[in-house]
Design a protein around this motif. Structure first.
Motif, PDB file in Angstrom:
ATOM      1  N   ALA A 193      64.321  69.560  33.457  1.00 34.50           N
ATOM      2  CA  ALA A 193      63.350  69.022  32.506  1.00 34.50           C
ATOM      3  C   ALA A 193      64.026  68.088  31.511  1.00 34.50           C
ATOM      4  N   LEU A 206      57.293  71.969  38.491  1.00 32.82           N
ATOM      5  CA  LEU A 206      58.739  71.888  38.303  1.00 32.82           C
ATOM      6  C   LEU A 206      59.467  72.762  39.317  1.00 32.82           C
ATOM      7  N   ILE A 214      57.420  65.387  34.530  1.00 33.05           N
ATOM      8  CA  ILE A 214      57.813  66.253  35.645  1.00 33.05           C
ATOM      9  C   ILE A 214      56.992  65.925  36.896  1.00 33.05           C
ATOM     10  N   MET A 235      65.706  74.930  35.692  1.00 32.78           N
ATOM     11  CA  MET A 235      64.459  74.274  35.282  1.00 32.78           C
ATOM     12  C   MET A 235      64.643  73.531  33.970  1.00 32.78           C
TER      13      MET A 235
END
Length: 317
Positions: free
Chosen positions: A179, A100, A210, A175
């Protein structure tokens, strides 16, 4: 070693989930809903129309499910879940987190940009994997990504996070936003490297989502398919230093062998005491069809690769 992987880019498809129940608000600004609006028409694209979604376990007599806490294998082209065990269980991801981190860096950064490493990259936690970057050193984003994905350097992860967002905390927010936009809603991240934190977790399925996004980038594919890479960066005193990154992926190193007819393109390894041994891979069969496999919380590296080889064997069944 660099395998021809162009075919993988346009073979990426997904599994349609008949049980996907999330409702879509056509007035929402959330781009996760994939709403296309024009002066002529309004189209709502179902979120799960091009991804695999796991509803139940999918077992196999050839895969020992007891070897890890969670595992899954996705045929990304033929829209099938070939194997799934506890794929939606929340677990620590260790350095699989870095997929990620790399995805966001490739999306928002410039490979040639120069990053000045801060003292925050000099992580003191016992056992933390480090490239050896020190405060004041200068590295390009491309160099940081090689250190991140090949050698799994936690210092490279912090350097990338601060380059993109200014701080680890702000990057973690990014992040979580990314996500969520991918449908990885059972995940929460607090750092860019995956060192253990009780509030830092994901699932095998979310990692598939991801990873599937990350492999759309040629540079990501190139890096995870590289077994050794040498570069020169600038130290804080202005002098130069050569560094060689070697992959942690035992299939690429030649220490483990995939089943006949299966080629491992690359992936990401991860290990902490809390997470156990983890691995996510992109592989292809003799027809160049792509597959994503992921294992979380195997007891050790030997067991991890034993089960991964069993998983890859399902591609030929």
């Amino acid at each position: 070693m660099l395998i021809t992987i162009t075919a993988v880019l346009f073979l990426l498809a997904g599994c349609q989930d008949k049980n996907f129940t999330n409702e879509y608000d056509i007035n929402s600004s959330d781009y996760a809903y994939n709403i296309i609006n024009s002066s002529e028409n309004l189209t709502v694209k179902p979120f799960a129309s091009n991804i695999c979604v796991v509803a139940d376990n999918v077992s196999s007599d050839q895969v020992n499910s007891s070897l890890s806490e969670a595992a899954a294998l996705f045929d990304v082209d033929s829209l099938e879940v070939l194997y799934a065990n506890n794929a939606t269980e929340k677990l620590y991801p260790a350095s699989l987190t870095k997929v990620l981190t790399a995805l966001i860096a490739l999306e928002k950064g410039n490979l040639d940009d120069v990053i000045t490493v801060s003292a925050n990259s000099e992580i003191k936690e016992s056992g933390a994997q480090l490239c050896g970057f020190k405060a004041g050193d200068q590295i390009t984003l491309e160099q940081a990504l090689h250190g991140l994905l090949m050698y799994s350097g936690n210092d490279a992860a912090v350097a990338i996070a601060e380059y993109i967002s200014g701080s680890v905390e702000e990057f973690a927010n990014l992040m979580n936003e990314k996500a969520k936009s991918l449908g990885a809603t059972n995940s929460h991240f607090v750092n860019p490297h995956g060192l253990s934190d009780e509030d830092h977790y994901t699932t095998a399925y979310d990692l598939y989502l991801i990873f599937k996004e990350a492999i759309k980038y040629d540079k990501f594919l190139e890096i995870i398919n590289t077994d050794s890479w040498t570069t020169t960066y600038t130290l804080s005193d202005g002098s130069s230093k050569d560094i060689t990154f070697k992959t942690t992926n035992l299939y690429l190193k030649g220490d483990e062998n995939a089943p006949d007819g299966i080629t491992v393109i690359g992936g990401k390894t991860g290990t902490t005491n809390a997470a156990g041994s983890c691995l996510i891979l992109l592989s292809q069969n003799e027809s160049s069809k792509p597959y994503i496999s992921v294992i979380l919380k195997a007891e050790n590296r030997s067991i991890l690769y034993t089960q991964m080889t069993e998983l890859l064997g399902e591609i030929n069944n």
